[in-house]
Scaffold this motif. Structure first.
Motif, PDB file in Angstrom:
ATOM      1  N   ASP A   1      17.525  -6.835 -10.749  1.00 44.57           N
ATOM      2  CA  ASP A   1      18.005  -6.849  -9.518  1.00 44.57           C
ATOM      3  C   ASP A   1      17.899  -5.034  -9.226  1.00 44.57           C
ATOM      4  OD1 ASP A   1      19.007  -7.297  -6.441  1.00 44.57           O
ATOM      5  OD2 ASP A   1      20.653  -5.921  -7.220  1.00 44.57           O
ATOM      6  N   LEU A   2      18.732  -5.306 -10.682  1.00 39.81           N
ATOM      7  CA  LEU A   2      18.618  -3.149 -11.170  1.00 39.81           C
ATOM      8  C   LEU A   2      17.251  -2.983 -11.212  1.00 39.81           C
ATOM      9  CD1 LEU A   2      19.383  -0.805 -12.132  1.00 39.81           C
ATOM     10  CD2 LEU A   2      19.713  -1.465 -14.368  1.00 39.81           C
ATOM     11  N   ALA A   3      16.350  -3.949 -11.910  1.00 41.06           N
ATOM     12  CA  ALA A   3      14.416  -3.713 -11.751  1.00 41.06           C
ATOM     13  C   ALA A   3      14.609  -3.245 -10.465  1.00 41.06           C
ATOM     14  CB  ALA A   3      14.276  -4.621 -12.795  1.00 41.06           C
ATOM     15  N   PHE A   4      14.717  -4.174  -9.199  1.00 41.12           N
ATOM     16  CA  PHE A   4      13.810  -3.969  -8.275  1.00 41.12           C
ATOM     17  C   PHE A   4      14.250  -2.713  -7.586  1.00 41.12           C
ATOM     18  CE2 PHE A   4      14.510  -5.372  -3.985  1.00 41.12           C
ATOM     19  CZ  PHE A   4      13.534  -6.022  -3.484  1.00 41.12           C
ATOM     20  N   ARG A   5      16.249  -2.851  -7.378  1.00 41.21           N
ATOM     21  CA  ARG A   5      16.249  -1.377  -6.822  1.00 41.21           C
ATOM     22  C   ARG A   5      15.845  -0.389  -7.361  1.00 41.21           C
ATOM     23  NH1 ARG A   5      17.491  -3.902  -2.248  1.00 41.21           N
ATOM     24  NH2 ARG A   5      18.843  -6.028  -2.732  1.00 41.21           N
ATOM     25  N   THR A   6      15.661   0.222  -8.787  1.00 44.46           N
ATOM     26  CA  THR A   6      15.512   0.758  -9.034  1.00 44.46           C
ATOM     27  C   THR A   6      13.622   1.156  -8.143  1.00 44.46           C
ATOM     28  OG1 THR A   6      16.360   0.611 -10.964  1.00 44.46           O
ATOM     29  CG2 THR A   6      14.942   2.207 -10.791  1.00 44.46           C
ATOM     30  N   ASP A   7      12.727   0.144  -8.218  1.00 48.26           N
ATOM     31  CA  ASP A   7      11.381   0.406  -7.577  1.00 48.26           C
ATOM     32  C   ASP A   7      11.719   0.671  -5.856  1.00 48.26           C
ATOM     33  OD1 ASP A   7       9.899  -0.958 -10.005  1.00 48.26           O
ATOM     34  OD2 ASP A   7       9.711  -3.000  -9.369  1.00 48.26           O
ATOM     35  N   GLU A   8      12.565  -0.265  -5.169  1.00 50.55           N
ATOM     36  CA  GLU A   8      12.716   0.072  -4.073  1.00 50.55           C
ATOM     37  C   GLU A   8      13.423   1.153  -3.216  1.00 50.55           C
ATOM     38  OE1 GLU A   8      15.165  -2.816  -0.841  1.00 50.55           O
ATOM     39  OE2 GLU A   8      16.313  -2.167  -2.123  1.00 50.55           O
ATOM     40  N   MET A   9      13.986   2.235  -4.557  1.00 49.55           N
ATOM     41  CA  MET A   9      14.777   2.774  -4.337  1.00 49.55           C
ATOM     42  C   MET A   9      13.444   4.448  -4.411  1.00 49.55           C
ATOM     43  SD  MET A   9      18.271   5.204  -6.254  1.00 49.55           S
ATOM     44  CE  MET A   9      16.970   5.923  -7.371  1.00 49.55           C
ATOM     45  N   VAL A  10      13.096   4.317  -5.391  1.00 48.63           N
ATOM     46  CA  VAL A  10      12.071   5.340  -5.486  1.00 48.63           C
ATOM     47  C   VAL A  10      11.134   5.775  -4.424  1.00 48.63           C
ATOM     48  CG1 VAL A  10       9.850   6.370  -6.940  1.00 48.63           C
ATOM     49  CG2 VAL A  10      12.211   5.379  -8.462  1.00 48.63           C
ATOM     50  N   HIS A  11       9.877   4.129  -4.565  1.00 46.70           N
ATOM     51  CA  HIS A  11       9.552   3.841  -3.041  1.00 46.70           C
ATOM     52  C   HIS A  11      10.224   4.511  -2.083  1.00 46.70           C
ATOM     53  CE1 HIS A  11       7.173   1.624   0.118  1.00 46.70           C
ATOM     54  NE2 HIS A  11       6.409   1.710  -0.771  1.00 46.70           N
ATOM     55  N   PHE A  12      11.406   4.185  -2.066  1.00 38.87           N
ATOM     56  CA  PHE A  12      12.070   4.780  -0.032  1.00 38.87           C
ATOM     57  C   PHE A  12      11.902   6.439  -0.403  1.00 38.87           C
ATOM     58  CE2 PHE A  12      15.932   6.558   1.972  1.00 38.87           C
ATOM     59  CZ  PHE A  12      16.008   6.027   2.581  1.00 38.87           C
ATOM     60  N   ILE A  13      12.207   6.955  -1.755  1.00 43.18           N
ATOM     61  CA  ILE A  13      12.373   8.348  -1.858  1.00 43.18           C
ATOM     62  C   ILE A  13      11.575   9.630  -1.464  1.00 43.18           C
ATOM     63  CG2 ILE A  13      12.623  10.322  -3.383  1.00 43.18           C
ATOM     64  CD1 ILE A  13      14.955   8.558  -5.021  1.00 43.18           C
ATOM     65  N   LYS A  14       9.489   8.245  -2.160  1.00 38.38           N
ATOM     66  CA  LYS A  14       8.725   8.941  -1.880  1.00 38.38           C
ATOM     67  C   LYS A  14       8.141   8.683  -0.319  1.00 38.38           C
ATOM     68  CE  LYS A  14       6.324   7.457  -6.697  1.00 38.38           C
ATOM     69  NZ  LYS A  14       5.920   7.372  -6.862  1.00 38.38           N
ATOM     70  N   ASP A  15       8.815   8.174  -0.085  1.00 31.98           N
ATOM     71  CA  ASP A  15       8.289   8.391   1.778  1.00 31.98           C
ATOM     72  C   ASP A  15       8.825   8.475   2.512  1.00 31.98           C
ATOM     73  OD1 ASP A  15       6.300   5.865   1.426  1.00 31.98           O
ATOM     74  OD2 ASP A  15       8.223   4.634   2.801  1.00 31.98           O
ATOM     75  N   LEU A  16      10.529   8.672   2.222  1.00 36.61           N
ATOM     76  CA  LEU A  16      11.320  10.068   2.536  1.00 36.61           C
ATOM     77  C   LEU A  16      10.794  11.705   2.089  1.00 36.61           C
ATOM     78  CD1 LEU A  16      13.658   9.619   4.873  1.00 36.61           C
ATOM     79  CD2 LEU A  16      14.944   9.872   2.580  1.00 36.61           C
ATOM     80  N   ALA A  17      10.468  11.508   0.903  1.00 36.12           N
ATOM     81  CA  ALA A  17       9.852  13.043   1.565  1.00 36.12           C
ATOM     82  C   ALA A  17       9.170  13.605   1.528  1.00 36.12           C
ATOM     83  CB  ALA A  17       9.145  13.345  -0.441  1.00 36.12           C
ATOM     84  N   VAL A  18       8.045  12.560   2.391  1.00 41.50           N
ATOM     85  CA  VAL A  18       6.792  12.483   3.194  1.00 41.50           C
ATOM     86  C   VAL A  18       7.119  12.948   4.893  1.00 41.50           C
ATOM     87  CG1 VAL A  18       4.558  12.272   4.216  1.00 41.50           C
ATOM     88  CG2 VAL A  18       5.286  10.889   2.415  1.00 41.50           C
ATOM     89  N   LYS A  19       8.473  12.278   4.714  1.00 45.00           N
ATOM     90  CA  LYS A  19       9.151  12.507   6.186  1.00 45.00           C
ATOM     91  C   LYS A  19       9.632  13.684   6.464  1.00 45.00           C
ATOM     92  CE  LYS A  19      12.370   9.484   9.049  1.00 45.00           C
ATOM     93  NZ  LYS A  19      13.051   8.794   8.637  1.00 45.00           N
ATOM     94  N   GLU A  20      11.419  13.391   5.261  1.00 40.42           N
ATOM     95  CA  GLU A  20      11.559  15.041   5.811  1.00 40.42           C
ATOM     96  C   GLU A  20      10.970  16.055   5.172  1.00 40.42           C
ATOM     97  OE1 GLU A  20      14.229  14.979   7.298  1.00 40.42           O
ATOM     98  OE2 GLU A  20      15.396  13.059   7.195  1.00 40.42           O
ATOM     99  N   ASN A  21      10.159  15.782   4.337  1.00 34.55           N
ATOM    100  CA  ASN A  21       8.943  17.770   4.058  1.00 34.55           C
ATOM    101  C   ASN A  21      10.227  18.110   2.206  1.00 34.55           C
ATOM    102  OD1 ASN A  21       6.812  19.010   3.740  1.00 34.55           O
ATOM    103  ND2 ASN A  21       8.136  20.415   5.149  1.00 34.55           N
TER     104      ASN A  21
END
Ligand code: MLT
Length: 207
Positions: free
Chosen positions: A74-94
Motif C-alpha cells: 500500500d505504501l508503494a501504491f500511495r507513494t505513486d498516487e501522491m506523486v501523480h497527484f502532485i504532478k497534476d496539481l502543479a499544472v492546475k495550480e501553476n
C-alpha cells in the motif's frame, strides 16, 4: 486506480519557485502543519495534503499492519498516487513540480521518505521529523543524482523508533546520494521547538 487527495494550496505572495509540501502525522489533517510552515518564512508556495487512508477515522498516508509495521504494498501504491497527484496539481495550480521541498511529521515523514526512495530525484529537499525507514529492504539501485538535501530529527526516548534503525536509514539515504543532516534529540515522539529551530537553520543553509 488513483484517488484524489484533499489539499490546501497557498501561493506565495511574491513570485517564487519553491513549494513546501506539508505532510501530517497519523490522525492529523492538512491544517496541522500550517503554523510550523510559518517559521520557515513566506518565500514559497504551500501545498498541504490530507492522507486518504483512514485508520479508524484517523487520516494517514498509507496503511499499516501494526505500530511501525507498514503495509509496504500500500505504501508503494500511495507513494505513486501522491506523486501523480502532485504532478497534476502543479499544472492546475501553476507551481514548479521540480522545486518541491517536503516537510513531514511521523506518518507524513514516512511517505516523504518513500518518495525519496521511489522517486529519488523528484523532491528538491525534505524535512523529516520522527521518520522511520519506510521499506524493510532498500534496493541498491536507488540513486539520487542531485545530492538532494534531507533534514531528519528523531527523539532518543521515542518509544516508537529504534535509534539503531535510524542509523541504518541515514546510511541508506547517504549511500543513495542524499545529503543528510540527522539530529538525535533528547526528547520523545512529539515535535519540539528544537526540531523547528534546527530545521529552519538547515533550510536557510540548504534551500
Ligand atoms: C507510521 O505509521 O507511519 C509510523 O508508525 C508513525 C505514525 O505513528 O504515524
Amino acid at each position: 486506480n488513483y484517488s484524489e487527495l484533499k489539499y490546501i494550496y497557498q501561493p506565495a505572495e511574491t513570485k517564487t519557485q519553491n513549494t513546501l509540501l506539508l505532510l501530517h502525522g497519523t490522525g492529523g489533517d492538512e491544517n496541522d502543519l500550517l503554523p510550523i510552515a510559518k517559521y520557515f518564512g513566506d518565500n514559497f508556495n504551500i501545498l498541504s495534503l490530507r492522507g486518504n487512508v483512514s485508520e479508524g477515522g484517523m487520516p494517514r498516508f498509507f496503511k499499516r499492519l501494526g505500530m511501525g509495521i507498514f503495509d509496504e504494498k500500500d505504501l508503494a501504491f500511495r507513494t505513486d498516487e501522491m506523486v501523480h497527484f502532485i504532478k497534476d496539481l502543479a499544472v492546475k495550480e501553476n507551481f514548479d513540480a521540480g522545486k518541491i521541498i517536503a516537510l513531514g511529521y511521523s506518518n507524513g515523514a514516512n511517505i516523504a521518505g518513500s518518495t525519496l526512495l521511489q522517486y529519488p530525484d523528484f523532491l528538491a529537499g525534505a524535512i523529516l521529523y520522527r521518520p522511520m525507514q519506510p521499506f524493510k529492504e532498500i534496493s541498491a539501485t536507488v540513486v539520487n543524482t542531485k545530492k538532494t538535501p534531507v533534514f531528519m530529527s528523531n527523539g532518543a526516548s521515542d518509544p516508537t523508533i529504534d535509534p539503531a534503525a535510524t542509523v541504518r536509514y541515514v546510511d541508506v539515504l547517504k549511500k543513495a546520494g542524499f545529503d543528510v543532516a540527522d539530529y538525535n534529540l533528547q526528547t520523545s515522539h512529539g515535535l519540539t521547538q528544537q526540531d523547528i529551530q534546527l530545521s529552519v537553520e538547515w533550510f536557510k543553509k540548504h534551500i
